[in-house]
Each structure stands twice: as C-alpha cells, then as structure tokens.
Design a protein around this motif. Structure first.
Motif, PDB file in Angstrom:
ATOM      1  N   THR A  67       0.775  -1.255  -0.012  1.00 57.11           N
ATOM      2  CA  THR A  67       0.119   0.050  -0.117  1.00 57.11           C
ATOM      3  C   THR A  67       0.733   1.218  -0.106  1.00 57.11           C
ATOM      4  OG1 THR A  67      -0.225   0.218   2.430  1.00 57.11           O
ATOM      5  CG2 THR A  67      -1.753  -1.223   1.185  1.00 57.11           C
ATOM      6  N   PHE A  78      -7.114   0.226   3.799  1.00 58.81           N
ATOM      7  CA  PHE A  78      -7.391   0.026   2.384  1.00 58.81           C
ATOM      8  C   PHE A  78      -7.154  -1.543   1.987  1.00 58.81           C
ATOM      9  CE2 PHE A  78      -6.690   4.590   2.672  1.00 58.81           C
ATOM     10  CZ  PHE A  78      -7.272   4.959   1.579  1.00 58.81           C
ATOM     11  N   ASN A 701     -13.173  -2.075  -2.728  1.00 56.24           N
ATOM     12  CA  ASN A 701     -12.185  -1.958  -3.485  1.00 56.24           C
ATOM     13  C   ASN A 701     -11.920  -3.156  -4.652  1.00 56.24           C
ATOM     14  OD1 ASN A 701     -10.318  -4.240  -2.395  1.00 56.24           O
ATOM     15  ND2 ASN A 701     -10.197  -2.709  -0.500  1.00 56.24           N
ATOM     16  N   SER A 718     -10.250   2.279  -4.755  1.00 55.77           N
ATOM     17  CA  SER A 718     -11.022   1.910  -3.441  1.00 55.77           C
ATOM     18  C   SER A 718     -12.258   2.937  -3.532  1.00 55.77           C
ATOM     19  CB  SER A 718     -10.181   2.461  -2.200  1.00 55.77           C
ATOM     20  OG  SER A 718      -9.170   1.642  -2.076  1.00 55.77           O
ATOM     21  N   GLN A 759      -0.104   7.048  -3.690  1.00 58.37           N
ATOM     22  CA  GLN A 759      -1.292   6.889  -3.098  1.00 58.37           C
ATOM     23  C   GLN A 759      -2.384   8.155  -3.628  1.00 58.37           C
ATOM     24  OE1 GLN A 759      -0.503   7.125   1.041  1.00 58.37           O
ATOM     25  NE2 GLN A 759       1.122   5.627   0.674  1.00 58.37           N
ATOM     26  N   PHE A 788     -10.724   9.019   3.649  1.00 51.18           N
ATOM     27  CA  PHE A 788      -9.357   9.101   3.342  1.00 51.18           C
ATOM     28  C   PHE A 788      -8.804  10.120   3.427  1.00 51.18           C
ATOM     29  CE2 PHE A 788     -12.241  10.208  -0.140  1.00 51.18           C
ATOM     30  CZ  PHE A 788     -11.755  11.059  -0.743  1.00 51.18           C
TER      31      PHE A 788
END
Length: 803
Positions: A67, A78, A701, A718, A759, A788
């Motif tokens: 990630t 996530f 996701n 996601s 990300q 998020f």
C-alpha cells in the motif's frame, strides 16, 4: 495449543489481493504437515482454507507494505473494506490516536489480539466529535509494520470465545517469527502539494536459539511532517486604530493561520517475538514491545484582538499546539506443553499506555503577561494484566468422528489513572477576567485525579466437530464475573454444510457483551470554559465537568453505575470455489446491541431542578456523563470475489473485488426517569448522526496484481460511499468518492527491490463543506470522519533488502 503460532488458516473465499488461491492453499497444506493450524475464531486443528465457518480476512506483510502506507491502521483500512480508519483534525488528543472501527460499530466493539493474546487499549478517550465519541480503542499504530507477519480479521461476534469487546469481530496481529535472516527497508515520500514529507526506516532480524528456538527483533523509526489544508482566515486580526482605520498589519498578516491536516509525527518502536523448546513436549514463548510517539497538532487560532490572547506575549496572535507524548509497553510470557493427550497453554501478560498532554505555543491568559507558554496539562494512563490457562484435546465422537473439547480460565485486571497537570495549566490567575487554563487544552485539575482498578474472571468451554465430510459444527459458552457490575454469560453456535466440493453454506448465532471500559468508568475532568455573555458580549467563566459514575453528581441525577452492552448476532453466508481459481463469499449479518454506552450532552442547572440540586455542591456549572442509553441494530453484507488469470507471455494477474455494506439504526434511546424533565436532548441529532451515518454505508475495493519478470505492479481502486456529518446548523451529507493507488516494484536482485508508487493517484479530495458552515472559509473540508482524509495525492519511493 497456542493460537499465536497456529492462527494461520483463512476463510475459504477471502483470498486476498495478490495472493494466488492455489498457491495459498498449497502453502496451508504444506504447513499443516509441520504444525497444527487453527483459524482465528476456531481451535480445531488441521483445517484447510475452504473449511472455515465464519469469514476471516488474512492481510499479509507484503500486502500491507504494497500500500505504501506508513501507519499500520491506515494500511489495514485499504486492505479490508469492513475496517474503517477515518481521518480527523483539530480534535485534541484524537489527532494523535485516531479511532478505528469494524463493520461501522464503535471502536471499542472490536477485540484486538497480538499472537492470539488480548492487547491493552489506549488511555485516550475520544471526546472531540470523532467517530466513536466517548470510546477508547487499541492503538494499532503502536505496533510497527516491520514487526507484522500478517493480520487476521474475524468478521463475526466472538465474545463467547474471547470475552468482552468482540461484538463486531476480532483483529489478531501475528508477529514475525523467522529464526534467521531478516530485512532492511527505507521509505520516503510527500504529498503532491509539497508538504507532509515523511520517512520510515525499518529493520527485522531473526536469531536462532539452538535448533528449536528463535528470537525475532523488529525496530522501526517513523517521521512525518504536518500537512495543512486550511483556508485563508479573512477575519479582522487586530484592533482598529484610534482613528477607526484598520491596523496596517492586516495587510501583511499570514492568513493561513490554522493548521488543518495531519499532525507532525515521530514514532519509534521496538518489538520482540521469541520461543524456545525446553523439552520434547514443552515450549516457552515471549513477545512484546515498546513504542514512543510524539505528535504536534493545532487547535483554534487565537487572534491578536481575541480576549484569550495577551498581545504582550503574542502581538500577532497565536496557534496553540497540542504536543502529546505517548508511551506504550507490553510483554507476554507463556509456556505451552502437552500433558498426555491434552494441549495446555499458560500465559501472563501486562501492557500499559500513557498519554501525556503537553501544550506548547500557548498561554494562560488569566495569569497575565508573565504566563508560561508551555504546559504539562496532565497524563492519562491505562494498564492491563492478563493471566490465562487454556487446555484442549480430542475425544471420540459420533459417526466415527472426533470432537475437540477446549476449556480455559482467564483473570484480568484493568487500571486507569488521571494525573493532574501543573497548576499553571488549569488555574485562574485572576488577571483582567481573562480565560483560565492553558489555551488549546486546559489541564486536568487535582479534582479530576483518579487511580482506580477493576478485575474479572472468565471461564469458557468450546466444542468443535466435523461430524461428516459435509457437516461441521461448533459451540461455545463463556461466563465472566466483574468486580464492578457483576456477571455475564454469552454463547455461540456455528455450523457449515458443504453441498458439493465447490459450494457451502455457513452460519453463526451468538450473544456477546462489552464491559464498560475503565476509561468510561473513571474518566473525569472539570475545566474552565469562557463563553460570551449574550447581553454584554464579555467572556464569562463557566466550570464544565465530565463526571464519572463514582461522582455524587451522577448519583444525584439517578445515573446508575455502568452496565455491560449486550449483543445478539446472526450471520449467514455462501462459499463458492472452483478449480479455475475463482473464489467467492457472500456473508450477511445482523448485530443488535442493547444499552450502548454514550457520552451525554451537557446539562446545566437551568435545564431542570434535579440538575441544579446535583450540581449545588460542586464548582461545576454544567455536567455530562457516560451512561447506558441507546439500543441499535446493524445490518450488513460482505462480498469478496477473487480470480487468477494466466495471461501467457504477459505474465500472471490476480484480481480481487471486495465490497462491504452496513447500516446502523437506533432502536431506542432511554435515560433515567429523573432526567425526563431535562429540557434538551441528551443524545441529540448530531450524536445520533455520528453513530449511524458518519462512516460510509458502502465501501469496497478492486485490487489487481500483475507479475512479469522482475516487475510487480499493484493497482487498487477504492470506493468510499457518502457519509453524513452533523452540525449545529443541520446535517451535511458528503458525496461518495473513488480513490486509486498504484505502485511498481522492481526486483534488482533476489535480495534487493525498489518500489515507486502513488497513493490517491488522481489527487482526489472529499467534497468541501458548504459556505454556510466552513468557519469563514477556514475549514475547507470536514474536520472529522472523512474516510480517506484531505491531503490529496502522495508519492513515495521505497528500497528493501532481504537477507
């Protein structure tokens, strides 16, 4: 047998992104030939990945690292859609220890284990408008990612198996146990906006203890600079000049006065996991760690003309900063052995967490120009001791099968302490009727000090049996007795039937409970707040109190000592898997919880004669308290589909789709009769919205992992559904969002790899707050509950050497 060693097996259909189903099953079968394997939530040995009776997520260290995220809890969010780790800012201590939840329930409805043993919670109580207000949770970020072998999430009620808190499920963190070799890693990155620079260094090393033991050591250092997404402050900053014209400093003032975003962060953690055989049938084991974290986050800016400021100290105003120091320690020692046909595990563990409020760039205006600018505002601390004896063995049973019988006894002692801050952090110095206490966070007073403990004893029995090739069943019964509220009995039944080799039906029914935490039992704080007089506009001091159940105030209001929350849960699921690498699970559930503990709204003497009488003997002019007052029902569905693809010369591709839906509804709100006459809602619309709609009902996701030669590419899309935040002006619903992450790893050698990634690749931000509710444009995005965050895109580079 020790769950810490054997809790490896995975739910049949929850094959995770990047893990090939056939490879995973082969690994499980291979390990089954060397050690007894248990699924978290089950103690039966030698079960395969297709045999579980309840859904279990397995997130490997590789998946957490892929990630690119540097915090354990954020990476977990996530990787598992049912796990939520919402972002918050300008929320006092919660900026340093953010709340997390499973299946949309409260943070304290999830039990956290490390190596199968209960882990202690954080000392912090969330009080500032975050999800789970009034709760405390285990701080997963105190466990460095470098030390983690995998994380298992049991998405099913399990109080009958593990005791209090396991209403939503169980998270088990399994530590690395390699006896030789190790790894070194370094990562650095920053946001697209150019702030939030961070780096993380990690080291893991295994040491063999002869031929039958190991010591595994993990060390991690992590630094993160703050981010800031505050809008410009348009307000007048300075008093007008004598002629009525604006102060010329208005033109040069830096109007990005607030700090809204990630806190500055420094964390250092050391974890050890060890085991050593001392006979042919006995093994000693130990694990634990220590971490130290310091963060620095902003409160509300005090303008130069603000009565809470002293221009002699801060001519241009100031931003108070909360700079806590958090120390977390834990150690578990155990001995696992066989006695005849019995497998016996004895262990003792102790953990502590302290949260010291340091306030910097601040002042106590009531002390005048001589006020200090830094304060020790007090310390919260929690401690927990666990003693356990677990025993299990097989007996012959019906239909030529064997039944696993397991039983155990546990004893736990929890303690909670509040230490007052230095006097300057809370006193009223009497200067010019100015605000008392350290600005940003007023210190804990001697009246708030507490040092209390409670203990409980638990006894459980479990049965598990594969009655036929097609039918498996399990049952558990647990009795707990607490020194404060009394006893509780919980039970669980589970079953699974395989219609074919590919299709199975599984289900569970259970009761559960959550004992009131020691934080909720004993947290107390009386602080001085200054509010404007509606007629004169002058700031008027008022004493506001949060009173625990030991206080005469709560007793005077007819509030009984806290009782456990009680739950009833049902789940039903389908499992499908074929030989072509397709795996699917669909699990529906319902969780009803009675007497949920909430932190009430504040009441004043003007609200009712009963309140006036209760507060008559105190200095407080308002009171709030923890109380069992709300019944809820949560319904949801979890879907996971995974498929492997062989694309020939283009390599191989694994795809995983995960979706989680849950919705919580309030069934009843009930308060003691003496409070019926209070002229306000004690659990108002804002708090109801926070409980039912502050986290998205829909999350999911899609993960894709592609391998070709020395390259591995991870892409994760996601989805976060809409969510609602309650404000005094009304509820605001924020729209759903899609976020994409991507990373590419290059294996330069068998030992050395490099990863580059992003990300939030497309720099997505949450929907902005409405103009009517953004504090003059300063708070551009919701301060709490954004799924998020609002940092935008982030790029990182990582190097890892494995030896």
């Amino acid at each position: 047998m020790r769950l810490a060693v054997s809790a490896l097996a995975v739910s049949s259909a929850l094959i995770l992104p990047g893990v090939h189903a056939e490879d995973q099953q082969a690994t499980l079968d291979q390990q089954a030939s060397f050690e007894k394997i248990e699924i978290i939530g089950s103690r039966i040995a030698l079960r395969t990945a297709t045999d579980s009776v309840a859904p279990v997520d397995i997130i490997t260290a590789e998946q957490l690292e892929s990630t690119g995220m540097t915090e354990t809890a954020k990476a977990l969010q996530f990787a598992a859609p049912s796990y939520s780790f919402p972002f918050s800012s300008v929320t006092d201590g919660s900026d340093a220890v953010r709340p997390a939840s499973l299946r949309g329930l409260s943070p304290d409805h999830t039990l956290v284990l490390v190596n199968g043993k209960r882990r202690h919670g954080s000392a912090l109580v969330h009080l500032s408008g975050t999800v789970g207000k009034g709760s405390s949770n285990v701080d997963l970020n105190a466990i460095p990612m470098t030390a983690i072998k995998r994380i298992e999430i049991l998405r099913d009620g399990a109080s009958a198996q593990y005791g209090s808190d396991a209403i939503a499920g169980v998270i088990n963190v399994v530590l690395k146990d390699n006896e030789q070799g190790g790894s070194l890693s370094a990562q650095a990155g920053q946001t697209y906006a150019g702030d939030g620079e961070q780096w993380r260094l990690g080291a893991n090393h295994g040491i063999a203890l002869g031929d039958d033991g190991f010591v595994n050591v993990s060390l991690e250092a992590h630094h993160k600079d703050s981010t800031n997404r505050a809008g410009l402050d348009p307000r007048q900053q300075y008093p007008q000049l004598a002629d009525g014209s604006p102060d010329p400093r208005e033109a040069t003032f830096n109007r990005k006065s607030h700090q809204v975003g990630d806190a500055e962060y420094d964390n250092l953690g050391l974890f050890i996991n060890a085991a050593k055989a001392i006979s042919d049938n006995g093994e000693l084991y130990a694990f634990g760690g220590v971490s130290k974290r310091e963060t620095k986050s902003g409160a509300f800016y005090r303008r130069a003309l603000d009565k809470r400021n002293l221009t002699e100290v801060y001519p241009d105003g100031f931003l108070p900063q909360i700079n806590p120091e958090i120390i977390d320690t834990s150690l578990v020692l155990g001995y696992e052995f066989t006695l005849g046909e019995w497998n016996i595990d004895t262990s003792a563990g102790h953990g502590e967490n302290s949260f010291n409020y340091n306030i910097v760039n601040s002042l106590n205006a009531s002390m005048g120009p001589d006020s200090p600018t830094e304060f020790d505002a007090g310390t919260l601390s929690t401690r927990e001791t666990n003693l356990n004896i677990d025993a299990s063995r097989y007996f012959n049973f019906a239909n030529d099968s064997e039944i696993l019988f397991a039983a155990g006894v546990s004893w736990r002692k929890n303690g909670y302490q509040i230490e007052a801050g230095e006097s300057a952090s809370y006193i009223n110095g009497g200067f010019d009727n100015r605000a008392a206490g350290s600005q940003g966070f007023s210190g804990f007073t001697p009246e708030s000090e507490v040092d209390e403990t409670r203990d409980n004893t638990g006894v459980y029995v479990e049965l598990e049996n594969q009655l036929t090739d097609d039918f498996y069943w399990a049952a558990a019964l647990r009795y707990e007795n607490y020194s404060d509220f009394g006893d509780n009995t919980s039970w669980k039944l589970a079953g699974r039937y395989d219609f074919t080799d590919n299709l199975a039906l599984r289900g569970t029914i259970n009761t559960g409970f959550r004992a009131p935490s020691v934080q909720q039992l004993y947290f107390s704080n009386i602080s001085t707040l200054f509010n404007p007089d509606p007629v004169t506009g002058q700031l008027v001091p008022t004493e506001s109190g949060t009173f625990n159940t030991l206080s005469p105030v709560t007793k005077g209001l007819g509030i009984n000592e806290l009782e456990p929350e009680l739950s009833q849960s049902f789940s039903l699921g389908l499992v499908y898997r074929n030989d072509a690498g397709l795996a699917l699970t669909l699990d529906a559930y319902q969780i009803s919880i009675d007497d949920r503990i909430i932190l009430s709204s504040s009441v004043t003497p003007d609200d009712s004669p009963a309140v006036a009488e209760a507060l008559a003997g105190t200095n407080a002019e308002s009171a709030r308290f923890f109380i069992n007052a709300v019944d809820t029902r949560t319904r949801g569905v979890d879907l996971v589909i995974s498929q492997d693809f062989d694309i020939g010369a283009w390599g191989d591709l694994q795809a995983n789709l995960a979706y989680a839906y849950n919705k919580t509804e309030i069934q009843d709100i009930h308060f003691p009769q003496v409070l019926d006459g209070v002229g306000k809602e004690l659990f108002d619309r804002i708090e109801q919205t926070r409980m039912t709609a502050a986290t998205p009902n829909n999350t999911g996701n899609l993960g894709l992992t592609h391998r070709l030669g020395d390259f591995k590419t991870n892409v994760r899309l996601s989805y976060f559904g809409d969510y609602t935040v309650g404000y005094s002006s009304g509820d605001v619903t924020y729209s759903d969002q899609w976020v994409m992450d991507m990373s590419v790893q290059y294996a330069a050698t068998e030992a050395l790899s490099f990863t580059a990634g992003a990300q939030n690749l497309f720099d997505v931000y949450p929907e902005k707050r409405p103009d009517s509710n953004n504090f003059n444009g300063i708070f551009v995005y919701p301060l709490t509950n954004t799924p998020f965050g609002f940092n935008g895109g982030y790029v990182f580079l990582e190097a890892k050497y494995t030896y």
